[in-house]
Design an enzyme around this catalytic site. Structure first.
Site, PDB file in Angstrom:
ATOM      1  N   TRP A 155       0.819  -1.220   0.000  1.00 37.55           N
ATOM      2  CA  TRP A 155       0.000   0.000   0.000  1.00 37.55           C
ATOM      3  C   TRP A 155       0.849   1.264   0.000  1.00 37.55           C
ATOM      4  O   TRP A 155       0.511   2.253  -0.657  1.00 37.55           O
ATOM      5  CB  TRP A 155      -0.967  -0.014   1.179  1.00 37.55           C
ATOM      6  CG  TRP A 155      -2.048  -1.028   0.982  1.00 37.55           C
ATOM      7  CD1 TRP A 155      -2.247  -2.193   1.671  1.00 37.55           C
ATOM      8  CD2 TRP A 155      -3.065  -1.002  -0.036  1.00 37.55           C
ATOM      9  NE1 TRP A 155      -3.315  -2.879   1.155  1.00 37.55           N
ATOM     10  CE2 TRP A 155      -3.840  -2.179   0.115  1.00 37.55           C
ATOM     11  CE3 TRP A 155      -3.396  -0.102  -1.051  1.00 37.55           C
ATOM     12  CZ2 TRP A 155      -4.928  -2.481  -0.709  1.00 37.55           C
ATOM     13  CZ3 TRP A 155      -4.476  -0.392  -1.880  1.00 37.55           C
ATOM     14  CH2 TRP A 155      -5.231  -1.564  -1.697  1.00 37.55           C
ATOM     15  N   ASP A 200      -1.467   6.671   6.822  1.00 33.11           N
ATOM     16  CA  ASP A 200      -2.599   5.862   6.371  1.00 33.11           C
ATOM     17  C   ASP A 200      -2.881   4.831   7.462  1.00 33.11           C
ATOM     18  O   ASP A 200      -2.174   3.828   7.589  1.00 33.11           O
ATOM     19  CB  ASP A 200      -2.258   5.182   5.047  1.00 33.11           C
ATOM     20  CG  ASP A 200      -3.365   4.261   4.543  1.00 33.11           C
ATOM     21  OD1 ASP A 200      -4.393   4.131   5.225  1.00 33.11           O
ATOM     22  OD2 ASP A 200      -3.192   3.672   3.457  1.00 33.11           O
ATOM     23  N   LYS A 247     -12.734  -1.263   7.374  1.00 34.82           N
ATOM     24  CA  LYS A 247     -11.979  -2.263   8.125  1.00 34.82           C
ATOM     25  C   LYS A 247     -12.352  -2.220   9.605  1.00 34.82           C
ATOM     26  O   LYS A 247     -12.792  -3.211  10.165  1.00 34.82           O
ATOM     27  CB  LYS A 247     -10.483  -2.053   7.923  1.00 34.82           C
ATOM     28  CG  LYS A 247     -10.066  -2.141   6.445  1.00 34.82           C
ATOM     29  CD  LYS A 247      -8.604  -1.866   6.235  1.00 34.82           C
ATOM     30  CE  LYS A 247      -8.240  -1.808   4.765  1.00 34.82           C
ATOM     31  NZ  LYS A 247      -8.440  -3.070   4.049  1.00 34.82           N
TER      32      LYS A 247
END
Length: 361
Positions: free
Chosen positions: A102, A171, A195
């Site tokens: 990511w 993030d 999530k």
């Protein structure tokens, strides 16, 4: 019909209590005569939901007054481009840590807006550990330092921060509200909701107000400007109303449990039990440096790869859903976010032991 234990990395499991409350309020929210999905985002009813969500999140994370909470559409991947578009301004460089799939994607997007300095990378170590903070290459004139403290695909997590005067942008999609953090150490935190917070469709952004001045830029699309979003209370256009509503219910559920400190203890317990089962096995293994194993995303591989499809088929039949690893790395992955109860992790461990007794060497 009984519910399965859902180990999906996202969209992930939601607390059953939250789903039941949303179900009860689905047709008629608090006597309004309509569903949240049907009400105007400009209505007093939805405004109260939005303000409740912001207030609860502020309490849960102890967010200081000099930060703004935004609810942004587009997903965290959109933020990979939106962040440099907002904050580069007069700066020529941005700094990024490369710790997994990511962060690598975030770097790729940032290169469209500025010269990216990869301040530290563990790509050569197959992203199994983190860079040494003492050896980071940081440009003091960069716009910011971007980090990804939990790599959902690789299962790597770190909670300490580099020493720097640069604004740190993090993030936290996979870890927000799962462990205690000091918000004041960050210039910006962003997290896709799907999530630990709610359904897909909204990104939570917590932005230090002095950084918003950089994004007050007429050249930016109006819906992309963090400053403009802040001025309009995240409602430049129609926000993802139902996703924000469910986020508020999750915040309420978490407060009732005792807040972030309480759920962190549960998360520590779940992860410790699962890693202990993996480490005590001859069939399963985890490649990540023990010091940086993720509490939220636990990947593991089988010593005999030919057993993977059998493992997945049998685990699914046993009510343990979505244990396949990311398509880019294979193997298995159990995502054990806040909504995953201890009982779910215990059920997985019991299945793993039984499977090894039948198929292990």
């Amino acid at each position: 019909m009984s519910r399965s234990f859902n180990f999906c990395s996202g969209p992930a499991a939601l607390p059953e209590a939250v789903l039941k409350k949303a179900q009860a309020e689905l047709l008629n929210w608090h006597g309004a005569g309509v569903s949240v999905m049907e009400m105007s985002h400009r209505s007093s009813e939805f405004t109260s939901i939005l303000e409740s969500a912001k207030a609860r999140l502020t309490r849960l994370l102890d967010i200081p007054d000099n930060y703004e909470i935004l609810f942004v559409q587009g997903g965290a991947s959109t933020l990979f481009a939106q962040i440099p578009a907002n904050f580069v301004t007069d700066h020529k460089t941005v700094c990024y840590l490369d710790t997994g799939a990511w962060s690598a994607k975030a770097i790729k997007e940032a290169k469209k807006y500025a010269d990216v300095i990869v301040s530290g990378s563990t790509k050569e170590q197959n992203y199994t550990t983190v860079p040494s903070w003492e050896e980071l290459n940081l440009d003091p004139n960069a716009a910011y330092l971007h980090i990804t403290p939990n790599e959902t695909i690789g299962g790597l997590e770190f909670d300490d921060l580099p020493e720097t005067d640069l604004p740190i942008i993090a993030d936290l999609s996979s870890t927000i509200l799962s462990r205690s953090i000091d918000v004041s150490k960050y210039g910006m935190i962003y997290a896709g909701a799907q999530k630990n917070v709610g359904p897909a469709g909204v990104v939570i952004c917590i932005v230090r107000k002095d950084l918003l001045e950089r994004s007050d830029n007429e050249a930016l699309p109006s819906t992309w400007s963090f400053a403009n979003l802040a001025k309009n209370n995240s409602m430049i256009n129609t926000p993802p109303t139902f996703a924000i509503y469910l986020a508020d219910l999750v915040f309420e559920w978490l407060e009732a449990l005792g807040g972030v400190e309480a759920i962190e203890k549960v998360n520590e317990q779940k992860a410790a039990r699962l890693y202990k089962a993996i480490d005590g096995s001859k069939l399963y293994s985890n490649p990540i440096d023990v010091a940086y194993r993720s509490r939220m995303n636990v990947p593991f591989v089988l010593a005999d790869e030919s057993l993977e499809q059998t493992f997945l088929a049998e685990s699914e039949a046993a009510g343990l859903r979505t244990l396949a690893g990311h398509r880019s790395v294979g193997g298995m992955r159990a995502s054990i976010y806040n909504a995953m109860p201890v009982e779910g992790v215990e059920a997985l461990i019991e299945f793993m032991r039984d499977f090894e007794s039948r198929y292990g060497a």
